[in-house]
Design a protein around this motif. Sequence first.
Motif, PDB file in Angstrom:
ATOM      1  N   GLN A  83      25.909   9.260  36.826  1.00  0.00           N
ATOM      2  CA  GLN A  83      26.314   7.994  36.223  1.00  0.00           C
ATOM      3  C   GLN A  83      25.117   7.079  36.000  1.00  0.00           C
ATOM      4  O   GLN A  83      25.005   6.424  34.945  1.00  0.00           O
ATOM      5  CB  GLN A  83      27.337   7.293  37.121  1.00  0.00           C
ATOM      6  N   TYR A  84      24.207   7.051  36.956  1.00  0.00           N
ATOM      7  CA  TYR A  84      23.014   6.214  36.832  1.00  0.00           C
ATOM      8  C   TYR A  84      22.168   6.651  35.631  1.00  0.00           C
ATOM      9  O   TYR A  84      21.804   5.830  34.780  1.00  0.00           O
ATOM     10  CB  TYR A  84      22.182   6.292  38.108  1.00  0.00           C
ATOM     11  N   PHE A  85      21.854   7.942  35.562  1.00  0.00           N
ATOM     12  CA  PHE A  85      20.990   8.420  34.477  1.00  0.00           C
ATOM     13  C   PHE A  85      21.690   8.331  33.123  1.00  0.00           C
ATOM     14  O   PHE A  85      21.048   8.024  32.110  1.00  0.00           O
ATOM     15  CB  PHE A  85      20.550   9.865  34.757  1.00  0.00           C
ATOM     16  N   GLN A  86      23.008   8.576  33.111  1.00  0.00           N
ATOM     17  CA  GLN A  86      23.740   8.482  31.851  1.00  0.00           C
ATOM     18  C   GLN A  86      23.746   7.042  31.336  1.00  0.00           C
ATOM     19  O   GLN A  86      23.506   6.784  30.152  1.00  0.00           O
ATOM     20  CB  GLN A  86      25.181   8.985  32.057  1.00  0.00           C
ATOM     21  N   THR A  87      24.003   6.094  32.247  1.00  0.00           N
ATOM     22  CA  THR A  87      23.999   4.676  31.862  1.00  0.00           C
ATOM     23  C   THR A  87      22.609   4.231  31.430  1.00  0.00           C
ATOM     24  O   THR A  87      22.447   3.532  30.406  1.00  0.00           O
ATOM     25  CB  THR A  87      24.484   3.801  33.041  1.00  0.00           C
ATOM     26  N   TYR A  88      21.600   4.640  32.180  1.00  0.00           N
ATOM     27  CA  TYR A  88      20.223   4.248  31.862  1.00  0.00           C
ATOM     28  C   TYR A  88      19.805   4.808  30.504  1.00  0.00           C
ATOM     29  O   TYR A  88      19.244   4.091  29.661  1.00  0.00           O
ATOM     30  CB  TYR A  88      19.279   4.741  32.958  1.00  0.00           C
ATOM     31  N   LEU A  89      20.086   6.089  30.261  1.00  0.00           N
ATOM     32  CA  LEU A  89      19.629   6.727  29.025  1.00  0.00           C
ATOM     33  C   LEU A  89      20.360   6.180  27.804  1.00  0.00           C
ATOM     34  O   LEU A  89      19.746   5.969  26.750  1.00  0.00           O
ATOM     35  CB  LEU A  89      19.816   8.241  29.116  1.00  0.00           C
ATOM     36  N   THR A  90      21.679   5.944  27.925  1.00  0.00           N
ATOM     37  CA  THR A  90      22.410   5.411  26.763  1.00  0.00           C
ATOM     38  C   THR A  90      21.948   3.996  26.430  1.00  0.00           C
ATOM     39  O   THR A  90      21.811   3.643  25.247  1.00  0.00           O
ATOM     40  CB  THR A  90      23.927   5.417  27.028  1.00  0.00           C
ATOM     41  N   ASN A  91      21.700   3.196  27.451  1.00  0.00           N
ATOM     42  CA  ASN A  91      21.189   1.837  27.202  1.00  0.00           C
ATOM     43  C   ASN A  91      19.774   1.876  26.640  1.00  0.00           C
ATOM     44  O   ASN A  91      19.442   1.108  25.724  1.00  0.00           O
ATOM     45  CB  ASN A  91      21.223   1.003  28.484  1.00  0.00           C
ATOM     46  N   ALA A  92      18.934   2.755  27.188  1.00  0.00           N
ATOM     47  CA  ALA A  92      17.562   2.891  26.684  1.00  0.00           C
ATOM     48  C   ALA A  92      17.574   3.365  25.238  1.00  0.00           C
ATOM     49  O   ALA A  92      16.781   2.891  24.407  1.00  0.00           O
ATOM     50  CB  ALA A  92      16.778   3.856  27.563  1.00  0.00           C
ATOM     51  N   LEU A  93      18.486   4.297  24.925  1.00  0.00           N
ATOM     52  CA  LEU A  93      18.601   4.789  23.555  1.00  0.00           C
ATOM     53  C   LEU A  93      18.999   3.657  22.611  1.00  0.00           C
ATOM     54  O   LEU A  93      18.405   3.483  21.538  1.00  0.00           O
ATOM     55  CB  LEU A  93      19.639   5.918  23.500  1.00  0.00           C
ATOM     56  N   GLY A  94      20.011   2.872  23.017  1.00  0.00           N
ATOM     57  CA  GLY A  94      20.450   1.759  22.178  1.00  0.00           C
ATOM     58  C   GLY A  94      19.355   0.733  21.959  1.00  0.00           C
ATOM     59  O   GLY A  94      19.144   0.266  20.830  1.00  0.00           O
ATOM     60  N   GLN A  95      18.625   0.388  23.016  1.00  0.00           N
ATOM     61  CA  GLN A  95      17.551  -0.595  22.886  1.00  0.00           C
ATOM     62  C   GLN A  95      16.399  -0.067  22.039  1.00  0.00           C
ATOM     63  O   GLN A  95      15.773  -0.822  21.279  1.00  0.00           O
ATOM     64  CB  GLN A  95      17.051  -1.011  24.268  1.00  0.00           C
ATOM     65  N   SER A  96      16.117   1.230  22.142  1.00  0.00           N
ATOM     66  CA  SER A  96      15.049   1.828  21.324  1.00  0.00           C
ATOM     67  C   SER A  96      15.428   1.802  19.851  1.00  0.00           C
ATOM     68  O   SER A  96      14.590   1.505  18.980  1.00  0.00           O
ATOM     69  CB  SER A  96      14.788   3.271  21.774  1.00  0.00           C
ATOM     70  N   VAL A  97      16.692   2.107  19.566  1.00  0.00           N
ATOM     71  CA  VAL A  97      17.158   2.103  18.177  1.00  0.00           C
ATOM     72  C   VAL A  97      17.078   0.693  17.585  1.00  0.00           C
ATOM     73  O   VAL A  97      16.549   0.499  16.481  1.00  0.00           O
ATOM     74  CB  VAL A  97      18.605   2.639  18.093  1.00  0.00           C
ATOM     75  N   ILE A  98      17.582  -0.309  18.314  1.00  0.00           N
ATOM     76  CA  ILE A  98      17.577  -1.664  17.741  1.00  0.00           C
ATOM     77  C   ILE A  98      16.166  -2.245  17.709  1.00  0.00           C
ATOM     78  O   ILE A  98      15.877  -3.105  16.875  1.00  0.00           O
ATOM     79  CB  ILE A  98      18.539  -2.610  18.478  1.00  0.00           C
ATOM     80  N   CYS A  99      15.283  -1.761  18.592  1.00  0.00           N
ATOM     81  CA  CYS A  99      13.888  -2.213  18.523  1.00  0.00           C
ATOM     82  C   CYS A  99      13.262  -1.764  17.209  1.00  0.00           C
ATOM     83  O   CYS A  99      12.632  -2.561  16.504  1.00  0.00           O
ATOM     84  CB  CYS A  99      13.104  -1.658  19.714  1.00  0.00           C
ATOM     85  N   ASP A 100      13.461  -0.492  16.856  1.00  0.00           N
ATOM     86  CA  ASP A 100      12.930   0.023  15.592  1.00  0.00           C
ATOM     87  C   ASP A 100      13.627  -0.638  14.401  1.00  0.00           C
ATOM     88  O   ASP A 100      12.984  -0.969  13.397  1.00  0.00           O
ATOM     89  CB  ASP A 100      13.120   1.543  15.520  1.00  0.00           C
ATOM     90  N   LEU A 101      14.938  -0.826  14.527  1.00  0.00           N
ATOM     91  CA  LEU A 101      15.688  -1.438  13.435  1.00  0.00           C
ATOM     92  C   LEU A 101      15.279  -2.889  13.234  1.00  0.00           C
ATOM     93  O   LEU A 101      15.161  -3.370  12.102  1.00  0.00           O
ATOM     94  CB  LEU A 101      17.182  -1.340  13.732  1.00  0.00           C
ATOM     95  N   ARG A 102      15.028  -3.607  14.340  1.00  0.00           N
ATOM     96  CA  ARG A 102      14.603  -4.998  14.238  1.00  0.00           C
ATOM     97  C   ARG A 102      13.242  -5.104  13.544  1.00  0.00           C
ATOM     98  O   ARG A 102      13.001  -6.037  12.766  1.00  0.00           O
ATOM     99  CB  ARG A 102      14.546  -5.642  15.619  1.00  0.00           C
ATOM    100  N   VAL A 103      12.356  -4.151  13.816  1.00  0.00           N
ATOM    101  CA  VAL A 103      11.049  -4.134  13.144  1.00  0.00           C
ATOM    102  C   VAL A 103      11.243  -3.958  11.644  1.00  0.00           C
ATOM    103  O   VAL A 103      10.604  -4.643  10.831  1.00  0.00           O
ATOM    104  CB  VAL A 103      10.164  -3.004  13.716  1.00  0.00           C
ATOM    105  N   ASP A 104      12.141  -3.031  11.264  1.00  0.00           N
ATOM    106  CA  ASP A 104      12.399  -2.814   9.838  1.00  0.00           C
ATOM    107  C   ASP A 104      12.999  -4.054   9.186  1.00  0.00           C
ATOM    108  O   ASP A 104      12.648  -4.404   8.057  1.00  0.00           O
ATOM    109  CB  ASP A 104      13.343  -1.624   9.656  1.00  0.00           C
ATOM    110  N   VAL A 105      13.904  -4.721   9.904  1.00  0.00           N
ATOM    111  CA  VAL A 105      14.532  -5.930   9.354  1.00  0.00           C
ATOM    112  C   VAL A 105      13.487  -7.026   9.168  1.00  0.00           C
ATOM    113  O   VAL A 105      13.425  -7.674   8.122  1.00  0.00           O
ATOM    114  CB  VAL A 105      15.672  -6.423  10.267  1.00  0.00           C
ATOM    115  N   PHE A 106      12.642  -7.213  10.191  1.00  0.00           N
ATOM    116  CA  PHE A 106      11.620  -8.260  10.087  1.00  0.00           C
ATOM    117  C   PHE A 106      10.628  -7.933   8.974  1.00  0.00           C
ATOM    118  O   PHE A 106      10.243  -8.822   8.191  1.00  0.00           O
ATOM    119  CB  PHE A 106      10.879  -8.396  11.416  1.00  0.00           C
TER     120      PHE A 106
END
Length: 600
Positions: A83-106
């Motif tokens: 549960q710990y690794f699943q929660t950590y990885l899904t959140n890390a994945l989401g933050q990585s995606v929006i980090c790249d997407l935010r760069v593209d938007v900016f």
Amino acid sequence: MAEVTGKAIDWKILGRIMRYVKPYNKTFVIAVFLTIFLAVVSLSQPILIERTLDHYIMGNNYNGLLLMVILMVVLLAVQTATQYFQTYLTNALGQSVICDLRVDVFRHVTSLRLKYFDRTPIGMLITRTVSDLETIADIFSEGLISIAGDMLLVVSIVIYMLVQDWKLTLITLAPIPFLLVATYIFKEAIKSSFQDVRTHVAQLNTFLQEHISGISIIQYFAREDQEMRKFQAVNGRYRDANIRSNWYYSIFFPVVEIFSALSIGLLVWYGCKRILSDHEISAITASKKGITPGVVVAFITLLNLLFRPIRQLADKFNTLQMGMVGADRIFKVLDTDEKAPNQGTLAPATLRGEIDFSHVWFAYNDDNWVLKDISFQVKPGETLALVGATGAGKSSTINILNRFYEVGKGEVKIDGVPIDGYELGFLRSQIATVIQDVFLFSDTIANNISLNNPAITLEQIVAAAKSVGADTFIERLPGGYQYNVMERGSTLSAGQAQLISFVRALVYNPAILVLDEATSSVDTETEILIQQAIDKLMQGRTAIVIAHRLSTIQSADKIIVLDHGEIKEVGSHQELLKIEDGYYRKLYDLQFNSAGITKV
């Protein structure tokens, strides 16, 4: 806006989101695997409980009981770690995606032409690049992967229960259809509520951005109370939208608990009835026929596992939907085709700075022409001054030169080449502009001058500052060139900020220098410093000067008088003064007579 109506997933939008997952495919695959593994481990606990009760507790087997307890503790530890690794990885994945997407938007937003910002509230863009992007992260942490895991767990539990005893399962799950109806009603209601929340938070951000930026106007005119009432209304609508969503939750969760308790009640009633109807419980246990106490206890555990994801599924589906809505809004910004065309390839080592406007017509809105058939030439090294009343079209002229806006008709050339033939970044790097409304970033003076260009050294910055007389006041500041000017240069006077913006323009050594009311915000002493620097630095450089104060442009090689987008007069200062009842002569007499200054 493509709000998700009738379907939880817009596959086209999801496909675009998944493109941003490609760099993190390994993380995505591991997260999916852990989600599946977590469902399997969660299902194993009730099975072990059933076996422990029926085979070891009922069979009075202490060693077997101890072994099963150890096994359940190990599985619990494995489940916790998973549960710990699943929660950590899904959140890390989401933050990585929006980090790249935010760069593209900016990157995309900063490349849009000014026309887009004329009609788009800045607060809305802030909401898109911050709040709406956060909803996309929820697609991975609380949406898609989590929903898939929950549905897998629900299906697995139902299948296992049916295999164990289909009659008991049907009796126990009798309230489920009613729960599914309640869940659907809740999902639709909360979806509408969430959309209201997103709309009102965008309005709140827009209001705050505008009013904090314009706080000086509010205070100058003592409008604090009136604007506070407006804010209370906007904030109240945002509060009400959130309270409405919470109200739906306050109804739905107790309903789920009622159905859960009803299912457990039916389970206990029917299961115990089946057990008590057989007088030989031990025989039943041995033959493994019928319902055993272990089955009843396991079913209770399974029901708790079943109702937990069902209770959360409606919320997670709405989280997924709002992520889709947020993604749709983001992609609408990314799909905005408001960039200045950049098909030009020319980027010569130097520009001579010859400017040629040929029959230029320009309008901000359709045929409401701001410039009408404008034609003029500026030779390399010459200074052109544009004068006229507010709205005459002076600033529009330099906006066209920088290609912030495209001409409607006619052509603009630099060194005999149409401006759209130059690479856009190169073109703008060769035109340094000092505007009336100085904007300084919350950074050091050195970085505000160089704009963090590594090619510009501190020595070059200091030299440019000395050439305009700005070095004197900069050195007196704490830290000198490393002094932080704070947001919009709030810690500097208007004259100091204007000097820094002038140094910023000069340090880039442009071929063309544009001064748009560059001395309007400075005192007389500072204006003299700037004027001395202008006279020196304009030598060998083409310059366009826009000024209301005619005293600053008397030495210009050519002066153009604009009125309602048309050229009325062209000539030098002395030539224009000779025109009786001319536009320039009237402006000159008006300024100098009202100021009581001896005419030159």
